[in-house]
Write a protein that holds these residues in place. Structure first.
Motif, PDB file in Angstrom:
ATOM      1  N   PHE A  31       0.884  -1.161   0.000  1.00  8.53           N
ATOM      2  CA  PHE A  31       0.000   0.000   0.000  1.00  8.53           C
ATOM      3  C   PHE A  31       0.919   1.206   0.000  1.00  8.53           C
ATOM      4  O   PHE A  31       1.569   1.484   1.018  1.00  8.53           O
ATOM      5  CB  PHE A  31      -0.909   0.009   1.225  1.00  8.53           C
ATOM      6  CG  PHE A  31      -1.912  -1.123   1.241  1.00  8.53           C
ATOM      7  CD1 PHE A  31      -3.020  -1.092   0.402  1.00  8.53           C
ATOM      8  CD2 PHE A  31      -1.744  -2.206   2.081  1.00  8.53           C
ATOM      9  CE1 PHE A  31      -3.940  -2.122   0.405  1.00  8.53           C
ATOM     10  CE2 PHE A  31      -2.665  -3.241   2.095  1.00  8.53           C
ATOM     11  CZ  PHE A  31      -3.760  -3.200   1.258  1.00  8.53           C
ATOM     12  N   ASN A  34       4.367   1.069   1.749  1.00 10.99           N
ATOM     13  CA  ASN A  34       4.310   0.064   2.801  1.00 10.99           C
ATOM     14  C   ASN A  34       4.113  -1.330   2.208  1.00 10.99           C
ATOM     15  O   ASN A  34       3.013  -1.685   1.787  1.00 10.99           O
ATOM     16  CB  ASN A  34       3.143   0.419   3.756  1.00 10.99           C
ATOM     17  CG  ASN A  34       3.046  -0.526   4.933  1.00 10.99           C
ATOM     18  OD1 ASN A  34       3.973  -1.293   5.194  1.00 10.99           O
ATOM     19  ND2 ASN A  34       1.921  -0.477   5.635  1.00 10.99           N
ATOM     20  N   VAL A  36       3.273  -4.766   2.531  1.00 15.73           N
ATOM     21  CA  VAL A  36       2.525  -5.491   3.564  1.00 15.73           C
ATOM     22  C   VAL A  36       2.713  -6.998   3.422  1.00 15.73           C
ATOM     23  O   VAL A  36       2.862  -7.713   4.408  1.00 15.73           O
ATOM     24  CB  VAL A  36       1.032  -5.106   3.462  1.00 15.73           C
ATOM     25  CG1 VAL A  36       0.181  -5.966   4.350  1.00 15.73           C
ATOM     26  CG2 VAL A  36       0.861  -3.634   3.816  1.00 15.73           C
ATOM     27  N   SER A  55       0.377 -11.519  14.527  1.00 14.58           N
ATOM     28  CA  SER A  55       0.125 -10.256  15.223  1.00 14.58           C
ATOM     29  C   SER A  55      -0.715  -9.312  14.377  1.00 14.58           C
ATOM     30  O   SER A  55      -0.780  -9.449  13.146  1.00 14.58           O
ATOM     31  CB  SER A  55       1.451  -9.543  15.512  1.00 14.58           C
ATOM     32  OG  SER A  55       2.292 -10.394  16.215  1.00 14.58           O
ATOM     33  N   SER A  56      -1.294  -8.333  15.046  1.00 18.38           N
ATOM     34  CA  SER A  56      -2.036  -7.287  14.361  1.00 18.38           C
ATOM     35  C   SER A  56      -1.111  -6.569  13.376  1.00 18.38           C
ATOM     36  O   SER A  56       0.015  -6.221  13.723  1.00 18.38           O
ATOM     37  CB  SER A  56      -2.573  -6.304  15.406  1.00 18.38           C
ATOM     38  OG  SER A  56      -3.316  -5.309  14.776  1.00 18.38           O
ATOM     39  N   GLY A  57      -1.600  -6.388  12.162  1.00 25.17           N
ATOM     40  CA  GLY A  57      -0.812  -5.689  11.149  1.00 25.17           C
ATOM     41  C   GLY A  57       0.150  -6.578  10.378  1.00 25.17           C
ATOM     42  O   GLY A  57       0.871  -6.099   9.497  1.00 25.17           O
ATOM     43  N   SER A  58       0.158  -7.883  10.677  1.00 28.73           N
ATOM     44  CA  SER A  58       1.124  -8.771  10.000  1.00 28.73           C
ATOM     45  C   SER A  58       0.707  -9.098   8.570  1.00 28.73           C
ATOM     46  O   SER A  58       1.519  -9.612   7.796  1.00 28.73           O
ATOM     47  CB  SER A  58       1.321 -10.054  10.811  1.00 28.73           C
ATOM     48  OG  SER A  58       0.099 -10.734  10.969  1.00 28.73           O
ATOM     49  N   GLY A  59      -0.571  -8.833   8.215  1.00 28.64           N
ATOM     50  CA  GLY A  59      -0.983  -9.028   6.818  1.00 28.64           C
ATOM     51  C   GLY A  59      -2.023 -10.118   6.598  1.00 28.64           C
ATOM     52  O   GLY A  59      -2.336 -10.456   5.450  1.00 28.64           O
ATOM     53  N   LYS A  60      -2.607 -10.651   7.670  1.00 30.78           N
ATOM     54  CA  LYS A  60      -3.536 -11.783   7.533  1.00 30.78           C
ATOM     55  C   LYS A  60      -4.768 -11.421   6.697  1.00 30.78           C
ATOM     56  O   LYS A  60      -5.151 -12.138   5.782  1.00 30.78           O
ATOM     57  CB  LYS A  60      -3.980 -12.266   8.935  1.00 30.78           C
ATOM     58  CG  LYS A  60      -2.813 -12.599   9.854  1.00 30.78           C
ATOM     59  CD  LYS A  60      -3.284 -12.984  11.238  1.00 30.78           C
ATOM     60  CE  LYS A  60      -4.071 -11.911  11.983  1.00 30.78           C
ATOM     61  NZ  LYS A  60      -3.285 -10.685  12.293  1.00 30.78           N
ATOM     62  N   THR A  62      -5.080  -8.988   4.643  1.00 34.85           N
ATOM     63  CA  THR A  62      -4.675  -8.667   3.267  1.00 34.85           C
ATOM     64  C   THR A  62      -4.516  -9.944   2.441  1.00 34.85           C
ATOM     65  O   THR A  62      -4.910  -9.977   1.268  1.00 34.85           O
ATOM     66  CB  THR A  62      -3.361  -7.850   3.280  1.00 34.85           C
ATOM     67  OG1 THR A  62      -3.554  -6.695   4.109  1.00 34.85           O
ATOM     68  CG2 THR A  62      -2.978  -7.407   1.890  1.00 34.85           C
ATOM     69  N   GLU A  71      -8.611  -7.236  -2.924  1.00 28.11           N
ATOM     70  CA  GLU A  71      -7.385  -6.463  -3.162  1.00 28.11           C
ATOM     71  C   GLU A  71      -6.702  -7.070  -4.384  1.00 28.11           C
ATOM     72  O   GLU A  71      -6.775  -8.285  -4.586  1.00 28.11           O
ATOM     73  CB  GLU A  71      -6.399  -6.564  -1.982  1.00 28.11           C
ATOM     74  CG  GLU A  71      -6.869  -5.984  -0.690  1.00 28.11           C
ATOM     75  CD  GLU A  71      -6.931  -4.458  -0.693  1.00 28.11           C
ATOM     76  OE1 GLU A  71      -6.542  -3.825  -1.702  1.00 28.11           O
ATOM     77  OE2 GLU A  71      -7.399  -3.923   0.321  1.00 28.11           O
ATOM     78  N   GLU A 187     -11.218 -13.693  11.168  1.00 26.06           N
ATOM     79  CA  GLU A 187     -11.552 -13.540  12.595  1.00 26.06           C
ATOM     80  C   GLU A 187     -13.070 -13.521  12.798  1.00 26.06           C
ATOM     81  O   GLU A 187     -13.622 -12.522  13.282  1.00 26.06           O
ATOM     82  CB  GLU A 187     -10.902 -12.269  13.158  1.00 26.06           C
ATOM     83  CG  GLU A 187      -9.387 -12.282  12.992  1.00 26.06           C
ATOM     84  CD  GLU A 187      -8.696 -11.362  13.978  1.00 26.06           C
ATOM     85  OE1 GLU A 187      -9.054 -11.394  15.166  1.00 26.06           O
ATOM     86  OE2 GLU A 187      -7.789 -10.621  13.550  1.00 26.06           O
TER      87      GLU A 187
HETATM   88  N1  LIG Z   1      -6.478  -0.421   2.317  1.00 26.07           N
HETATM   89  C1  LIG Z   1      -5.314  -0.198   2.943  1.00 26.07           C
HETATM   90  N2  LIG Z   1      -4.606   0.921   2.712  1.00 26.07           N
HETATM   91  C2  LIG Z   1      -3.427   1.149   3.319  1.00 26.07           C
HETATM   92  N3  LIG Z   1      -2.850   0.300   4.188  1.00 26.07           N
HETATM   93  C3  LIG Z   1      -3.501  -0.834   4.463  1.00 26.07           C
HETATM   94  C4  LIG Z   1      -4.772  -1.151   3.855  1.00 26.07           C
HETATM   95  N4  LIG Z   1      -5.174  -2.357   4.322  1.00 26.07           N
HETATM   96  C5  LIG Z   1      -4.220  -2.770   5.168  1.00 26.07           C
HETATM   97  N5  LIG Z   1      -3.227  -1.876   5.255  1.00 26.07           N
HETATM   98  C6  LIG Z   1      -1.993  -2.015   6.076  1.00 26.07           C
HETATM   99  O1  LIG Z   1      -1.473  -3.296   5.831  1.00 26.07           O
HETATM  100  C7  LIG Z   1      -0.927  -3.857   7.007  1.00 26.07           C
HETATM  101  C8  LIG Z   1      -1.543  -5.221   7.229  1.00 26.07           C
HETATM  102  O2  LIG Z   1      -2.911  -5.083   7.478  1.00 26.07           O
HETATM  103  P1  LIG Z   1      -3.862  -6.326   7.688  1.00 26.07           P
HETATM  104  O3  LIG Z   1      -5.226  -5.761   7.898  1.00 26.07           O
HETATM  105  O4  LIG Z   1      -3.681  -7.291   6.582  1.00 26.07           O
HETATM  106  O5  LIG Z   1      -3.290  -6.951   9.040  1.00 26.07           O
HETATM  107  P2  LIG Z   1      -3.877  -8.073   9.973  1.00 26.07           P
HETATM  108  O6  LIG Z   1      -2.799  -9.080  10.178  1.00 26.07           O
HETATM  109  O7  LIG Z   1      -5.170  -8.568   9.410  1.00 26.07           O
HETATM  110  O8  LIG Z   1      -4.106  -7.292  11.341  1.00 26.07           O
HETATM  111  P3  LIG Z   1      -5.269  -7.466  12.449  1.00 26.07           P
HETATM  112  O9  LIG Z   1      -4.868  -8.664  13.278  1.00 26.07           O
HETATM  113  O10 LIG Z   1      -5.202  -6.189  13.242  1.00 26.07           O
HETATM  114  O11 LIG Z   1      -6.568  -7.640  11.756  1.00 26.07           O
HETATM  115  C9  LIG Z   1      -1.189  -2.850   8.104  1.00 26.07           C
HETATM  116  O12 LIG Z   1      -0.027  -2.103   8.285  1.00 26.07           O
HETATM  117  C10 LIG Z   1      -2.297  -2.001   7.551  1.00 26.07           C
HETATM  118  O13 LIG Z   1      -2.232  -0.715   8.068  1.00 26.07           O
END
Ligand SMILES: Nc1ncnc2c1ncn2[C@@H]1O[C@H](COP(=O)(O)OP(=O)(O)OP(=O)(O)O)[C@@H](O)[C@H]1O
Ligand SMILES: [Mg+2]
Length: 268
Positions: A31, A34, A36, A55-60, A62, A71, A187
């Motif tokens: 993104f 970044n 991801v 962990s939160s933000g690890s990309g699951k 996505t 996406e 989740e």
């Molecule tokens: N549409 C978007 N635009 C910009 N950044 C994004 C977008 N979607 C996700 N991100 C970024 O991508 C990274 C991964 O996000 P993602 O939602 O995949 O994480 P996650 O593992 O599902 O986290 P969580 O456990 O909090 O749900 C994060 O840094 C998030 O800020």
């Protein structure tokens, strides 16, 4: 309805051929600046369940959104049943994205039901509007599935009239109504009050026992232990460890996985 009601996929590949329903290689997604997803590889055999933790933000999320075409990944390939392959570096066509969406269905953390539609309308929207199936047939199937999950009497209710657990069961029925080859859960119980979690997890376990192929993001470790054929730990946009749940959840090999599981078990 079970996946065995669906036409057998793989056709010409015949008996004895590898039966991966989903093969992901080198999936990348940024993104802006970044990055991801760095390079995600996954294989899910037909009828098996893969649980993603991390962990939160690890990309699951996505990863799941890329698998559902919500996406557009930047690179890597996704193959479904050896029949549909999207090569993201080569910019898949709209037709290929539509085919991917047709084969996979997503259940969202916050249900994502249409608030202005009744439960029944939510369930038949995809089959009728997107898949162009006859409304009467889609309605009959929807009613039968709602009955199965104990929500027949809510068919004409609106989402705001339902509990979170009921909304999520509708979310699952809505996904099943698309007759996908692959179910994706993000989740599915994390937004629910604790006493509503059990019904939803039980339903997902039943679907697993019926042979649905699934990728589930969840931090319900006991559930993962029971339902998953494989657990993968996502860290910084990569899968850094995978294994059988009894191994990965009890005796992880990577320090990062160990730390994550420890934090989950002992949050305070
Ligand atoms: N549409 C978007 N635009 C910009 N950044 C994004 C977008 N979607 C996700 N991100 C970024 O991508 C990274 C991964 O996000 P993602 O939602 O995949 O994480 P996650 O593992 O599902 O986290 P969580 O456990 O909090 O749900 C994060 O840094 C998030 O800020
Ligand atoms: Mg997420």
């Amino acid at each position: 309805m079970s996946p065995t009601d669906l036409p057998a996929a793989g056709g010409a590949s015949g008996a004895g051929a590898a039966s991966a329903l989903l093969t992901v290689r080198g999936l990348q997604k940024s993104f802006g600046d970044n990055q991801v997803l760095h390079s995600v590889d996954l294989t899910v055999e037909r009828g098996q369940v893969l649980v993603l933790i991390g962990s939160s933000g690890s990309g699951k999320t996505t990863v799941l959104r890329c698998l559902n075409g919500l996406e557009h990944a930047d690179g890597g390939t996704v193959d479904v049943a050896g029949e549909l392959t999207l090569d993201f570096a080569a910019r898949p066509t709209k037709k290929q994205f539509n085919a991917l969406r047709d084969r996979s269905a997503m259940v969202f953390q916050h249900y994502n039901l249409f608030p202005h539609m009744t439960v029944l309308e939510n369930v038949i929207e995809g089959p009728v509007m997107v898949q162009k199936r006859p409304k009467s047939e889609a309605t009959d199937e929807a009613v039968a599935m709602l009955e199965r999950v104990g929500l027949a009497e809510k068919a004409d209710a609106y989402p705001f009239e339902l509990s979170g657990g009921q909304q999520q069961r509708v979310g699952i029925v809505r996904a099943l109504a698309l007759k996908p080859q692959l179910l994706l859960f993000d989740e599915p119980t994390s937004a629910l009050d604790p006493e509503l979690v059990g019904d939803v997890l039980r339903l997902i376990k039943e679907l697993a026992a019926e042979g649905w192929t699934m990728v589930i993001v969840t931090h319900e470790l006991e559930f993962a232990r029971e339902v998953a054929h494989e657990v993968a730990f996502v860290d910084g946009g990569r899968i850094i460890e995978r294994g059988h749940p009894s191994q990965l959840l009890r005796d992880p090999q990577q320090e990062r996985t160990r730390q994550f599981l420890h934090r989950l078990l002992f949050p305070f």
